[in-house]
Enzyme design. Structure first.
Site, mmCIF file in Angstrom:
data_model
loop_
_atom_site.group_PDB
_atom_site.id
_atom_site.type_symbol
_atom_site.label_atom_id
_atom_site.label_comp_id
_atom_site.label_asym_id
_atom_site.label_seq_id
_atom_site.Cartn_x
_atom_site.Cartn_y
_atom_site.Cartn_z
ATOM 1 N N HIS A 287 -10.754 -2.238 1.610
ATOM 2 C CA HIS A 287 -11.097 -0.914 1.079
ATOM 3 C C HIS A 287 -12.003 -0.944 -0.148
ATOM 4 O O HIS A 287 -11.958 -0.062 -1.012
ATOM 5 C CB HIS A 287 -9.836 -0.084 0.802
ATOM 6 C CG HIS A 287 -10.062 1.369 1.141
ATOM 7 N ND1 HIS A 287 -9.083 2.328 1.126
ATOM 8 C CD2 HIS A 287 -11.202 2.008 1.506
ATOM 9 C CE1 HIS A 287 -9.601 3.490 1.463
ATOM 10 N NE2 HIS A 287 -10.883 3.324 1.695
ATOM 11 N N CYS B 225 -6.170 4.326 -3.328
ATOM 12 C CA CYS B 225 -6.461 2.950 -2.908
ATOM 13 C C CYS B 225 -7.702 2.290 -3.504
ATOM 14 O O CYS B 225 -7.616 1.263 -4.162
ATOM 15 C CB CYS B 225 -6.614 2.898 -1.387
ATOM 16 S SG CYS B 225 -5.187 3.486 -0.486
ATOM 17 N N ASP C 113 0.841 -1.194 0.000
ATOM 18 C CA ASP C 113 0.000 0.000 0.000
ATOM 19 C C ASP C 113 0.883 1.253 0.000
ATOM 20 O O ASP C 113 1.610 1.505 0.968
ATOM 21 C CB ASP C 113 -0.884 -0.022 1.254
ATOM 22 C CG ASP C 113 -2.041 0.965 1.149
ATOM 23 O OD1 ASP C 113 -2.048 1.773 0.206
ATOM 24 O OD2 ASP C 113 -2.937 0.908 2.013
ATOM 25 N N ASP C 114 0.840 2.014 -1.095
ATOM 26 C CA ASP C 114 1.617 3.256 -1.218
ATOM 27 C C ASP C 114 3.119 3.026 -1.356
ATOM 28 O O ASP C 114 3.907 3.956 -1.140
ATOM 29 C CB ASP C 114 1.391 4.199 -0.010
ATOM 30 C CG ASP C 114 -0.026 4.744 0.061
ATOM 31 O OD1 ASP C 114 -0.829 4.453 -0.838
ATOM 32 O OD2 ASP C 114 -0.327 5.469 1.032
ATOM 33 N N HIS D 53 1.470 2.252 4.115
ATOM 34 C CA HIS D 53 0.572 3.414 4.182
ATOM 35 C C HIS D 53 0.789 4.106 5.530
ATOM 36 O O HIS D 53 0.907 3.443 6.553
ATOM 37 C CB HIS D 53 -0.863 2.890 4.056
ATOM 38 C CG HIS D 53 -1.922 3.930 3.871
ATOM 39 N ND1 HIS D 53 -2.330 4.765 4.886
ATOM 40 C CD2 HIS D 53 -2.676 4.253 2.796
ATOM 41 C CE1 HIS D 53 -3.291 5.555 4.424
ATOM 42 N NE2 HIS D 53 -3.525 5.266 3.156
ATOM 43 N N ARG E 131 -7.762 -0.891 -6.181
ATOM 44 C CA ARG E 131 -8.093 -2.250 -5.753
ATOM 45 C C ARG E 131 -9.298 -2.802 -6.515
ATOM 46 O O ARG E 131 -9.359 -3.995 -6.830
ATOM 47 C CB ARG E 131 -8.359 -2.260 -4.250
ATOM 48 C CG ARG E 131 -7.054 -2.171 -3.470
ATOM 49 C CD ARG E 131 -7.174 -1.458 -2.144
ATOM 50 N NE ARG E 131 -5.887 -0.909 -1.798
ATOM 51 C CZ ARG E 131 -4.948 -1.554 -1.116
ATOM 52 N NH1 ARG E 131 -5.181 -2.763 -0.656
ATOM 53 N NH2 ARG E 131 -3.779 -1.008 -0.885
ATOM 54 N N SER F 79 -8.282 1.887 4.975
ATOM 55 C CA SER F 79 -6.930 2.382 5.256
ATOM 56 C C SER F 79 -6.696 2.499 6.753
ATOM 57 O O SER F 79 -7.636 2.719 7.523
ATOM 58 C CB SER F 79 -6.716 3.752 4.603
ATOM 59 O OG SER F 79 -6.758 3.623 3.208
ATOM 60 N N LYS G 90 1.648 9.554 -5.321
ATOM 61 C CA LYS G 90 0.293 9.074 -5.051
ATOM 62 C C LYS G 90 -0.735 10.191 -5.274
ATOM 63 O O LYS G 90 -0.523 11.318 -4.831
ATOM 64 C CB LYS G 90 0.201 8.612 -3.588
ATOM 65 C CG LYS G 90 -1.206 8.277 -3.130
ATOM 66 C CD LYS G 90 -1.227 7.833 -1.669
ATOM 67 C CE LYS G 90 -2.652 7.585 -1.166
ATOM 68 N NZ LYS G 90 -2.710 6.990 0.160
ATOM 69 N N LYS H 129 -5.659 -5.247 3.800
ATOM 70 C CA LYS H 129 -6.512 -4.082 3.539
ATOM 71 C C LYS H 129 -7.486 -4.384 2.407
ATOM 72 O O LYS H 129 -7.095 -4.771 1.311
ATOM 73 C CB LYS H 129 -5.623 -2.902 3.158
ATOM 74 C CG LYS H 129 -6.401 -1.693 2.652
ATOM 75 C CD LYS H 129 -5.496 -0.481 2.613
ATOM 76 C CE LYS H 129 -6.113 0.644 1.788
ATOM 77 N NZ LYS H 129 -5.294 1.857 1.861
ATOM 78 N N ASP I 102 -0.390 -0.591 -4.832
ATOM 79 C CA ASP I 102 -1.653 -0.031 -5.328
ATOM 80 C C ASP I 102 -1.538 1.347 -5.953
ATOM 81 O O ASP I 102 -2.381 1.744 -6.750
ATOM 82 C CB ASP I 102 -2.704 -0.006 -4.201
ATOM 83 C CG ASP I 102 -2.345 0.983 -3.092
ATOM 84 O OD1 ASP I 102 -1.153 1.318 -2.939
ATOM 85 O OD2 ASP I 102 -3.266 1.411 -2.382
ATOM 86 N N ASN I 103 -0.511 2.108 -5.551
ATOM 87 C CA ASN I 103 -0.298 3.436 -6.147
ATOM 88 C C ASN I 103 1.046 3.955 -5.672
ATOM 89 O O ASN I 103 1.735 3.302 -4.881
ATOM 90 C CB ASN I 103 -1.433 4.411 -5.794
ATOM 91 C CG ASN I 103 -1.798 4.446 -4.332
ATOM 92 O OD1 ASN I 103 -2.909 4.090 -3.959
ATOM 93 N ND2 ASN I 103 -0.865 4.833 -3.475
#
Lengths: 479, 479
Positions: free
Chosen positions: B137, B78, B38-39, B232, B82, B160, B305, B135, B284-285
């Site tokens: 989301h 996010c 994540d991130d 994240h 996803r 998150s 991001k 996660k 994810d980003n």
């Protein structure tokens, strides 16, 4: 006879340890090959994260050997950087750095002082065959060429490939007035082979010379210093690499260097020399980004060639010696100056004892027996100490644009800027206020270092019109 | 009996090719493990060039498998990212993207529509055991949790890890008013195990759950979607990784993810599942750089991001399947949406035929039989198409700051900005004027794409006060 052998052996040991410069047995002395790119940025190899430059041969070299993340050249421009690599000394000690000219020009009357001891001289003293191929840039006069600095042989361009530039082609009959002409002279030993060589063939010809040198010396220790002319602007590559890379011309050029390095490693394997040859790949300074897509990339690092932010002096660095070097990523600090000290130790040569040597022996890190002993790095701009790294922290006493009009203004920081290169390798977040102790320590290191620098005659300023040395304005910045 | 065998075999073949969703023999169906950070930024792994984050396990995964240089998530934040991964569709098609809120909030009444077909549903249909760890989301209400979207099991945080933030600890007796409190609920299946879980243990517990799931399903095909909560912000790691990294807290967190991935690969080897399991690692980003050294790095890429420059959506991506995937660096384009299509084909599941699928089958590139079939990537911000990449060129119709006050101003470019991502991966040099033909082609692609997007009900805006959706000012920029 049989009964005498042990005693003879013991005597031989005594002989070598007392009289020989080092106790390295002749059979254990590795060959040394240093492949040195010109202006290749920290982020320009695939194994350092570049998305569109394909360097499969250097990536494999990194996998089989070591890839260093914190390896530095000793200057951000060509001449001082090369002086440091070959002498193991900061350029300030040999007089090989200046505010202007920043590198030796075609008019410079001298070069690296003969009183300096080069790695080639040190290794030649213990029986190594030595050759320099490629860009020299440590003196154009015949008595300053590589043959006068410990190299048995030389083949290459004596300075940067933009230096023979014909500025006014319209004045020459037969030349296209709109084209660029680069009249770099190709030299063998001390003789000009081609006054204006075809630069498209340089990488290919340098590689061929390197392979030939290795083949000719496969039965004796050798030191090869292969200092490529590329990817310094103007960029050239052979026909085979035209359009080879997704990255365009710059990528083509780097991919040809990759191919050349691969050929050298292949030959070493073929000749069964791979397990007794240390091969190092690095670059002289950061990318020349003023040329936009013709210049390279420093990856996530800040700065570029000519400056004292990380991007100007931190370089890709690969070490390869199958069976001896412990493969992996090394995050300790190293410098091109350390190649001098490390190779001298490994090759049983003599480390000069009559002068300050700034290189350290990287063997513990290379062999996986310990950390790199280097804990400090000095960043000079010309003759002025701009920044010091100690451990994970770097203090900038002065900062300045690398090039352009603004480069005539320098900023003196009070207190110095402090960056944690561990947490913040891109030098974004000044943490001086949080770490006054670190700052004080680095200031002490800087002061001690400056006291230890003995003034010497400057070589770069010789023959350079003093009126052309620009005035630099210093602006005080309080933080 | 013996004479009947060939006929039975032939009938079976007919049966599978006609009635089975695909002609993939059951024994050849690989397990699938997707590890999703994540991130995590493009430049945050050692094998993507980060100098101070040590990721030896992922580096080895890259060496044994493939490291992709041009792999994208389908959104820069996010929730839409996803949604796209699990459906193989751009978020605009499922109503899972908006100007504001950019992701599902704790108040959102829905989530990913049940009419969407997730990769878990598709694989479950052909007999796969499925689990989501980490996660989610894609919907907090119980009927939008993973169990309602094809996953047999779920263990993790539903959104998150900053979303359960207690903004006013001074209002709660017993809480330190100066501390940060993150009250992320840890859920198993549909039950809240811990209303405010200790986030320091999340990576470790997720990994343990993953190992357990794999062990429990070693004798049947499985799909594991391990979507880590980290890195994240707020960042947490277990005691073992405190001070583990030179990069500080962010590095500690990434190095714990690296360790976890290594444990999974080790277990697959131990259970002899390595040669029948496809493992993918991505993110994810891009990095959340507004958090300074607590956010990651996009390496040489521009942006972060939340934005549509490369750094916002281009991700690290590793593919591992020893004996099947051809090791190397892949420079073709790929997307997390392609994981949907690729896995469905590899696993003999059924590709939905009643809707637009944006994923393509990456098998040729994975197996070394050809190039990636992906030639185009769409970059949305919310519901608006900001940029399109086709081949090596990317056109920005709109640009905008990712975050901050300036993010309420967007710039509409006439003509669009055009970058050659091959020669200029950092998106520095606009080459629109030099390539009007390329621009025209991309404009046609964009127009056709927009015509093909069927308006759907937006899920993110549901329950969100319309007055809180900010007005964005568009400034026309003529070039």
């Amino acid at each position: 006879m049989i009964s005498l052998l042990p005693r003879t052996f013991a005597l031989l040991l005594v002989f070598f340890s007392v009289l020989g410069p080092k106790s390295v047995a002749a059979a254990d002395r590795p060959n040394v090959v240093i492949i040195y790119a010109d202006d290749l940025g920290y982020g320009d190899l695939s194994c350092y994260g570049h998305p569109t430059i394909a360097t499969p041969r250097l990536d494999r070299m990194a996998q089989e050997g070591q890839r260093w993340t914190d390896f530095y050249s000793a200057a951000s421009v060509c001449t001082p950087s090369r002086a440091a690599l070959l002498t193991g000394r900061l350029p300030i000690r040999s007089g090989m750095c200046a505010e202007e000219p920043r590198v030796l020009t075609t008019q410079s009357p001298t070069g690296l002082p003969h009183s300096e001891i080069t790695l080639a001289e040190a290794l030649k003293d213990v029986g190594y065959a030595t050759m320099c191929i490629g860009k020299w840039h440590l003196g154009r006069p015949v008595d300053y060429l590589p043959r006068s600095q410990g190299f048995d042989e030389y083949f290459g361009l004596p300075y940067s490939n933009d230096m023979g530039w014909i500025r006014h082609p319209e004045k020459y009959p037969g030349l296209d007035p709109k084209a660029d002409y680069y009249a770099g002279p190709l030299i063998r030993d001390v003789t000009v082979l081609e006054p204006a060589t075809d630069q498209r063939l340089l990488t290919k010809r340098y590689t061929a010379e390197a392979l030939d040198f290795i083949r000719r010396h496969k039965d004796r220790p050798f030191f090869l210093y292969l200092a490529h002319t590329m990817p310094h602007v103007p960029l050239f590559r052979s026909e085979k690499f035209a359009g080879h890379s997704r990255r365009g011309l710059y990528g083509d050029v780097v991919e040809e260097l990759d191919d050349g390095a691969g050929q050298i490693l292949d030959l070493l394997r073929e000749l069964h020399l791979d397990r007794k040859t240390l091969v190092v790949f690095s670059s002289d300074n950061g990318p020349w980004m003023i040329f936009h897509e013709k210049g390279g990339s420093a990856g996530l690092l800040c700065g570029e060639k000519g400056g004292t932010f990380e991007g100007g002096m931190r370089e890709p660095a690969l070490f390869w010696w199958p069976g001896t070097i412990k493969p992996g990523v090394v995050r300790g600090m190293g410098s091109t100056m350390d190649l001098f000290t490390t190779c001298i130790k490994l090759c049983g040569a003599k480390l000069p004892a009559d002068r300050q040597i700034d290189g350290v022996d990287l063997s513990p890190a290379l062999f996986g027996t310990g950390d790199s002993p280097r804990d400090t790095m000095f960043y000079y701009r010309g003759k002025k100490l701009y920044a010091v790294r100690h451990g994970r922290y770097k203090a900038h006493f002065f900062t300045r644009q690398a090039y352009g009009k603004k480069a005539l203004t320098e900023y003196e920081h009070h207190p110095p800027l402090l960056f944690d290169l561990g947490a913040d390798p891109a030098e974004k977040f000044n943490v001086a206020a949080q770490h006054p102790d670190v700052l004080a320590k680095i200031e002490t290191i800087a002061a001690e270092h400056k006291r230890g620098v003995i003034p010497v005659e400057n070589q770069l300023e010789k023959g350079f019109p003093p009126e052309r040395i620009p005035k630099v304005k210093t602006i005080q910045v309080e933080h």
